[in-house]
Design a protein around this motif. Structure first.
Motif, PDB file in Angstrom:
ATOM      1  N   SER A   8       0.868  -1.182   0.000  1.00  0.00           N
ATOM      2  CA  SER A   8       0.000   0.000   0.000  1.00  0.00           C
ATOM      3  C   SER A   8       0.903   1.229   0.000  1.00  0.00           C
ATOM      4  N   ILE A   9       0.322   2.373  -0.230  1.00  0.00           N
ATOM      5  CA  ILE A   9       1.124   3.600  -0.260  1.00  0.00           C
ATOM      6  C   ILE A   9       1.737   3.884   1.119  1.00  0.00           C
ATOM      7  N   GLU A  10       1.061   3.457   2.193  1.00  0.00           N
ATOM      8  CA  GLU A  10       1.619   3.657   3.537  1.00  0.00           C
ATOM      9  C   GLU A  10       2.969   2.950   3.681  1.00  0.00           C
ATOM     10  N   GLU A  11       3.168   1.897   2.900  1.00  0.00           N
ATOM     11  CA  GLU A  11       4.423   1.146   2.999  1.00  0.00           C
ATOM     12  C   GLU A  11       5.526   1.684   2.083  1.00  0.00           C
ATOM     13  N   ASP A  13       8.228   4.309   1.534  1.00  0.00           N
ATOM     14  CA  ASP A  13       8.983   5.253   2.359  1.00  0.00           C
ATOM     15  C   ASP A  13       9.163   6.574   1.598  1.00  0.00           C
ATOM     16  N   ASN A  14       8.841   7.704   2.249  1.00  0.00           N
ATOM     17  CA  ASN A  14       9.098   8.983   1.558  1.00  0.00           C
ATOM     18  C   ASN A  14      10.238   9.755   2.224  1.00  0.00           C
ATOM     19  N   ARG A  51       1.299  12.569   7.194  1.00  0.00           N
ATOM     20  CA  ARG A  51       0.811  11.190   7.192  1.00  0.00           C
ATOM     21  C   ARG A  51      -0.260  11.021   6.130  1.00  0.00           C
ATOM     22  N   ILE A  52      -0.255   9.878   5.436  1.00  0.00           N
ATOM     23  CA  ILE A  52      -1.251   9.582   4.391  1.00  0.00           C
ATOM     24  C   ILE A  52      -2.644   9.724   4.991  1.00  0.00           C
ATOM     25  N   GLY A  53      -3.509  10.397   4.249  1.00  0.00           N
ATOM     26  CA  GLY A  53      -4.890  10.558   4.718  1.00  0.00           C
ATOM     27  C   GLY A  53      -5.122  11.906   5.367  1.00  0.00           C
ATOM     28  N   GLU A  54      -4.058  12.509   5.885  1.00  0.00           N
ATOM     29  CA  GLU A  54      -4.199  13.859   6.429  1.00  0.00           C
ATOM     30  C   GLU A  54      -4.110  14.868   5.282  1.00  0.00           C
ATOM     31  N   ARG A 121       1.498  13.366  -2.625  1.00  0.00           N
ATOM     32  CA  ARG A 121       2.055  13.212  -1.286  1.00  0.00           C
ATOM     33  C   ARG A 121       3.291  14.101  -1.207  1.00  0.00           C
ATOM     34  N   THR A 140       0.079   7.528  -6.657  1.00  0.00           N
ATOM     35  CA  THR A 140       0.518   8.617  -5.789  1.00  0.00           C
ATOM     36  C   THR A 140       1.744   9.280  -6.396  1.00  0.00           C
TER      37      THR A 140
END
Ligand code: H2B
Ligand code: FE
Length: 301
Positions: A8-11, A13-14, A51-54, A121, A140
């Protein structure tokens, strides 16, 4: 250690930033400007904390930053009608960019989501190519939020908000182009180091420096052309070589620092380009773990 493929995009790393990040080197136009460097640190910290979603934090751009934006946008807008592809011209009209205001990533991200499902993002600088390309698999786009140095409005040695917003964002609102970009992203999930190098070149010669034919004439769609007054004029002058793109053939080495591109790769259309990249992606699908394959929508021909 084996690499873990993100589900997922949460995984994705940015935080792995190459190049300048907050520390500029001597060949950067802002190197001797302490206030500029502090500004970069502040904006980069906002990206690191996101953070993703914010919602993406809004930046209150300084008057000199707005001036830089307006200057570059104004110059480019004079060349777009003749030299940008029609998809770009259409998409640009969805955003209604103004010279007196730097657009906010959050607002642009919402427009993109409506048209192609792409999200933005924030990121602190030039992101590691694997993470950057992996992000595209989850629709993303990692975007910087800081402005180039005011002393050189037409130059930046790294991605900045002008490059991302003028060069990349409008194109990502086009469905066929978004599919092309997504296919590069999905292919990157299964790529070994060798294949990743090829994908970086494919990205470079399409998304950054691609041109598309319209009535036999080359028109810009690559962000590195669309966001640079000098590069766009260079393309328009017709001196560079034009080559057909074949995604399965070796591509030339990328040159970052030797001025304008000596050659551009040409698409017949975005549908044709997306079909080529989907074919390349399909040739790599067996490398992608089954559960990852289930997590991304596989690009179909
Ligand atoms: N990072 C950021 N922030 N913006 C980009 O446009 C970008 C990147 N492009 N990382 C990537 C690398 C590209 O040049 C290829 C995939 O290396
Ligand atoms: Fe770019």
């Amino acid at each position: 250690a084996t690499r873990r493929v993100p589900r997922s995009i949460e995984e994705v790393d940015n935080g792995a930033i190459l190049g300048f990040a907050a520390e500029l080197s001597e060949d950067h136009p802002g190197f001797y400007d302490a206030a500029y460097k502090q500004r970069r640190v502040d904006i980069c910290n906002l990206a690191r904390g996101h953070r993703i979603g914010e919602p993406i934090p809004r930046i209150e751009y300084l008057p000199e930053e707005v001036t830089t934006w307006g200057l570059v946008l104004g110059q480019l807008e004079a060349l777009f009608p003749q030299h940008a592809c029609k998809e770009f011209l259409h998409s640009l009209s969805l955003f209604d960019f103004r010279q007196d205001e730097v657009p906010q990533l959050e607002d642009l991200s919402r427009v993109l989501q409506r048209h192609t499902g792409f999200r933005i993002r924030p990121v602190a600088g030039l992101l590691h190519p694997r993470d950057f390309l992996n992000g595209l698999a989850f629709r993303t786009f990692h975007s910087t939020q800081y402005m180039r140095h005011a002393s050189k409005p037409n130059y930046t040695p790294e991605p900045d908000v002008v490059h991302e917003l003028i060069g990349h964002v409008p194109m990502l609102a086009d469905p066929a182009f978004a599919d092309l970009v997504h296919a590069i992203g999905v292919a990157s999930l299964g790529a070994d180091e060798q294949q990743l190098k090829h994908l970086v070149k494919l990205y470079w010669y399409t998304v950054e420096f691609g041109v598309v034919l319209e009535g036999g004439q080359p028109k810009a769609f690559g962000a590195g052309i669309l966001s640079s007054y000098g590069e766009l004029q260079h393309m328009a002058a017709g001196q560079a070589e034009l080559l057909p793109l074949d995604v399965f053939s070796p591509l030339p080495r990328i040159s970052y620092k030797d001025g304008y591109q000596p050659r551009y790769f040409v698409l017949q259309s975005f549908e044709e380009g997306a079909a080529q990249l989907k074919a390349y992606c399909r040739s790599m699908v067996h490398n992608i773990p089954d559960d990852v394959r289930a997590a991304v929508q596989l690009p179909l021909p």
